[in-house]
Scaffold this motif. Structure first.
Motif, PDB file in Angstrom:
ATOM      1  N   PHE A 128       0.811  -1.211   0.000  1.00  0.00           N
ATOM      2  CA  PHE A 128       0.000   0.000   0.000  1.00  0.00           C
ATOM      3  C   PHE A 128       0.852   1.272   0.000  1.00  0.00           C
ATOM      4  CE2 PHE A 128      -3.460  -2.752   1.883  1.00  0.00           C
ATOM      5  CZ  PHE A 128      -4.282  -2.652   0.772  1.00  0.00           C
ATOM      6  N   ALA A 129       2.051   1.185   0.562  1.00  0.00           N
ATOM      7  CA  ALA A 129       2.921   2.369   0.597  1.00  0.00           C
ATOM      8  C   ALA A 129       3.758   2.520  -0.668  1.00  0.00           C
ATOM      9  CB  ALA A 129       3.853   2.284   1.811  1.00  0.00           C
ATOM     10  N   SER A 130       3.666   1.563  -1.588  1.00  0.00           N
ATOM     11  CA  SER A 130       4.508   1.616  -2.788  1.00  0.00           C
ATOM     12  C   SER A 130       4.315   2.880  -3.627  1.00  0.00           C
ATOM     13  CB  SER A 130       4.273   0.367  -3.645  1.00  0.00           C
ATOM     14  OG  SER A 130       2.931   0.273  -4.065  1.00  0.00           O
ATOM     15  N   PRO A 131       3.097   3.463  -3.732  1.00  0.00           N
ATOM     16  CA  PRO A 131       2.992   4.714  -4.496  1.00  0.00           C
ATOM     17  C   PRO A 131       3.811   5.864  -3.912  1.00  0.00           C
ATOM     18  CG  PRO A 131       0.828   3.707  -4.237  1.00  0.00           C
ATOM     19  CD  PRO A 131       1.769   2.949  -3.339  1.00  0.00           C
ATOM     20  N   LEU A 132       4.202   5.737  -2.643  1.00  0.00           N
ATOM     21  CA  LEU A 132       4.976   6.799  -2.015  1.00  0.00           C
ATOM     22  C   LEU A 132       6.472   6.668  -2.302  1.00  0.00           C
ATOM     23  CD1 LEU A 132       3.229   6.905   1.482  1.00  0.00           C
ATOM     24  CD2 LEU A 132       2.776   8.342  -0.519  1.00  0.00           C
ATOM     25  N   TYR A 133       7.001   5.449  -2.273  1.00  0.00           N
ATOM     26  CA  TYR A 133       8.450   5.291  -2.430  1.00  0.00           C
ATOM     27  C   TYR A 133       8.875   4.789  -3.806  1.00  0.00           C
ATOM     28  CZ  TYR A 133       7.534   0.313  -1.362  1.00  0.00           C
ATOM     29  OH  TYR A 133       7.067  -0.974  -1.370  1.00  0.00           O
ATOM     30  N   LEU A 134       7.981   4.127  -4.538  1.00  0.00           N
ATOM     31  CA  LEU A 134       8.393   3.593  -5.839  1.00  0.00           C
ATOM     32  C   LEU A 134       8.777   4.682  -6.837  1.00  0.00           C
ATOM     33  CD1 LEU A 134       8.821   0.919  -7.290  1.00  0.00           C
ATOM     34  CD2 LEU A 134       6.467   1.080  -8.152  1.00  0.00           C
ATOM     35  N   PRO A 135       8.061   5.814  -6.912  1.00  0.00           N
ATOM     36  CA  PRO A 135       8.494   6.856  -7.853  1.00  0.00           C
ATOM     37  C   PRO A 135       9.918   7.354  -7.595  1.00  0.00           C
ATOM     38  CG  PRO A 135       6.251   7.267  -7.153  1.00  0.00           C
ATOM     39  CD  PRO A 135       6.769   6.153  -6.295  1.00  0.00           C
TER      40      PRO A 135
END
Length: 229
Positions: A128-135
């Motif tokens: 769920f937190a991937s949109p925050l750190y993946l970019p």
């Protein structure tokens, strides 16, 4: 200690402390040698998996995307692997020595319940937190590769509970004197991944790497579940 010699005592009746036979030096050395050899073989196969991936993909966008997607899930499950044994083994051994088989089973049940919440929670948190750190990790990639990295990351987050439970169940088996079989189980993941790479990478690309990792982890999960059962 008795389990190291392969002479684990029979379960004692409730309320009666089991008698643990002391391990002999030769028994400890023999067990340590066996486990050490198996561990080296597992590490060698894990190294072979990385070599196989490099040989199949070389330095390219597909492998780059996979490594980015693998980064956070691998950090989480390797952290679990490092602490699962030291955290649970003393607790289980103390419970059995002090209060018998019933207390040990109760401790195992509590550990599995906590692991279900903790491991699945960590996997979901990473997803769920991937949109925050993946970019931040994919700023140099094309939009289609970023989308692929997102899909692979969500799938690889399944490794956190799969490897987490396998590590926990390995520690539980070790606490009961079962050492050799759990030490062999980690060879399954690199073997399956290497098989997938050399048989499906030409047609499926880096998906073969992702699927190999997931299938290998699922197999370890199932085998350790059977061993513990």
């Amino acid at each position: 200690a008795g389990g190291l010699c392969g002479k684990y005592p029979a379960p004692a009746p409730d309320g009666v402390r089991p008698v643990i036979r002391p391990a002999t030096l030769s028994g400890v050395m023999r067990s340590a040698g066996i486990i050490g050899f198996i561990t080296i073989a597992v590490r060698f196969l894990s190294f072979g998996r990385e070599v196989a991936a490099a040989a199949v993909f070389g330095v390219g966008a597909d492998l780059d995307v996979f490594l980015i997607a693998y980064l956070v899930p691998s950090f989480l499950f390797y952290s679990i692997l490092a602490c699962a044994g030291p955290a649970i083994i003393p607790t289980l051994m103390n419970a059995q020595q002090q209060n018998g088989e019933t207390a040990m089973r109760a401790s195992i049940a509590r550990a599995n319940g906590a692991a279900l919440i903790g491991f699945c929670g960590l996997g979901l948190l990473a997803a769920f937190a991937s949109p925050l750190y993946l970019p931040l990790l994919t700023s140099h990639l094309a939009p289609d590769k970023i989308a692929l990295a997102q899909i692979w990351l969500l799938l690889l987050c399944l490794l956190v509970p799969l490897y987490g439970f396998a590590a926990l169940w390995t520690a539980i088996a070790n606490a009961q004197g079962n050492l050799a079989v759990p030490a062999c189980v980690p060879v399954l993941s690199p073997i399956v991944t290497i098989f997938m790479l050399f048989n499906y990478a030409q047609t499926h690309g880096a998906w073969a790497f992702v699927n190999g990792m997931l299938l290998g982890a699922a197999l370890e999960f199932l085998v350790m579940g059977y061993v513990l059962h």
